[in-house]
Design a protein around this motif. Structure first.
Motif, short mmCIF file in Angstrom:
data_model
loop_
_atom_site.label_atom_id
_atom_site.label_comp_id
_atom_site.label_asym_id
_atom_site.label_seq_id
_atom_site.Cartn_x
_atom_site.Cartn_y
_atom_site.Cartn_z
N TYR A 32 1.04 -1.12 -0.07
CA TYR A 32 -0.08 -0.08 -0.08
C TYR A 32 0.95 1.13 0.04
CZ TYR A 32 -3.75 3.17 1.26
OH TYR A 32 -4.86 4.42 1.34
N LEU A 33 1.92 1.45 0.73
CA LEU A 33 3.07 2.36 0.79
C LEU A 33 3.51 2.66 -0.61
CD1 LEU A 33 4.34 2.24 4.56
CD2 LEU A 33 2.93 3.98 3.67
N ASP A 128 0.03 12.14 4.53
CA ASP A 128 -0.51 10.93 4.80
C ASP A 128 0.64 9.97 4.71
OD1 ASP A 128 -2.91 12.08 5.11
OD2 ASP A 128 -3.69 11.51 3.27
N ILE A 129 1.48 9.92 3.68
CA ILE A 129 2.48 8.93 3.67
C ILE A 129 3.38 8.95 4.60
CG2 ILE A 129 4.35 8.28 2.15
CD1 ILE A 129 2.92 8.99 -0.20
N SER A 134 5.18 6.22 9.62
CA SER A 134 5.57 6.23 11.11
C SER A 134 4.92 5.30 11.92
CB SER A 134 5.42 7.51 11.61
OG SER A 134 3.98 8.14 11.59
N ARG A 135 3.52 4.96 11.33
CA ARG A 135 2.76 3.87 11.73
C ARG A 135 3.02 2.51 11.47
NH1 ARG A 135 -3.05 5.83 10.43
NH2 ARG A 135 -3.60 3.89 11.68
N LYS A 136 3.86 2.27 10.27
CA LYS A 136 4.00 1.03 9.76
C LYS A 136 4.73 0.00 10.68
CE LYS A 136 7.61 0.51 7.07
NZ LYS A 136 8.15 0.52 6.17
N ASN A 137 5.61 0.50 11.60
CA ASN A 137 6.39 -0.44 12.57
C ASN A 137 5.43 -0.71 13.66
OD1 ASN A 137 8.52 -0.48 10.90
ND2 ASN A 137 9.73 1.08 11.92
N MET A 138 4.52 0.29 14.10
CA MET A 138 3.73 -0.14 15.23
C MET A 138 2.71 -1.04 14.82
SD MET A 138 0.22 0.88 15.94
CE MET A 138 -0.10 2.52 15.33
#
Length: 230
Positions: A32-33, A128-129, A134-138
């Motif tokens: 998605y990213l 948004d990206i 930043s939220r990906k690892n979480m």
């Protein structure tokens, strides 16, 4: 506008449909990213095109206004030279250019509005990206914990199945014992009745034998005693 419509189509991608088809949500996040960054490249290109159109429209408007100012200055110079006819010609040209200015002003306003919208959407996508990065690892951490929990749940389910199997074995063993007891009982019932008469007779026969031995022993003692007395 086609560019704006295309951008809205990009931003309206159905993430839910992707989730439904995804076997690994972690890989989906990366995909998605990647898609968003690819779309960002397209948006940057489209935004640059719109901004370039704004700049072109601004130059055209500025040139038109400069021409109007030029005609105005020439008209003044013609009047100062006492040539009203030339001044009229300059003012007539100014009026013609002013009509063009109206259209150019409308075109510039539209181009400026489109450029502003594109910059806003571009900046929103960039924001948004960054947030998703930043939220990906979480999110991946949560997915990892969830997978671990699923494994624990499966192990617990297996242990529960083993307990159920043990309980089933206990029930089978109980049924086996019951079957054995029934078989023994049936074997006992099928055996012929035992004749106790022979045992009873043997009892008395043994008693008679013991009595004869006792008599013989007493006689032997008596014989020895008589012999000793002589």
């Amino acid at each position: 506008m086609n560019i704006l419509t295309r951008f809205r189509d990009i931003m309206a991608s159905n993430i839910h449909a992707m989730l439904d088809k995804a076997e690994d949500p972690g890989k989906l996040i990366d995909q998605y990213l990647r898609n968003l960054n690819r779309d960002l490249g397209k948006v940057k290109s489209d935004t640059a095109t719109v901004m370039a159109e704004e700049q072109r429209a601004k130059r055209a408007l500025d040139e038109c206004q400069a021409d109007m100012d030029k005609m105005q200055n020439y008209a003044i110079k013609a009047l100062e030279a006492g040539n009203d006819a030339d001044a009229r010609k300059f003012l007539e040209r100014k009026a013609t250019i002013a009509e063009e200015e109206t259209g150019l002003k409308e075109a510039y306003d539209l181009a400026a509005s489109n450029a502003s919208k594109m910059r806003q959407m571009h900046d929103k996508l960039v924001s948004d990206i960054r947030e998703l990065e930043s939220r990906k690892n979480m999110i991946k951490g949560k997915l990892s914990v969830a997978k671990t929990q699923e494994r624990i749940n499966r192990i617990q389910s297996s242990v529960g199945s083993a307990n159920n199997s043990k309980s089933a074995f206990d029930r089978i063993e109980e049924k086996a014992n019951q079957a054995m007891d029934r078989a023994n009982a049936m074997s006992e019932l099928n055996s012929p009745p035992k004749d106790n008469m022979n045992d009873l007779m043997a009892k008395y026969n043994n008693s008679n034998t013991d009595s004869g031995i006792d008599d013989e022993l007493a006689a032997l003692k008596e014989s020895l005693q008589k012999k000793n007395n002589k």
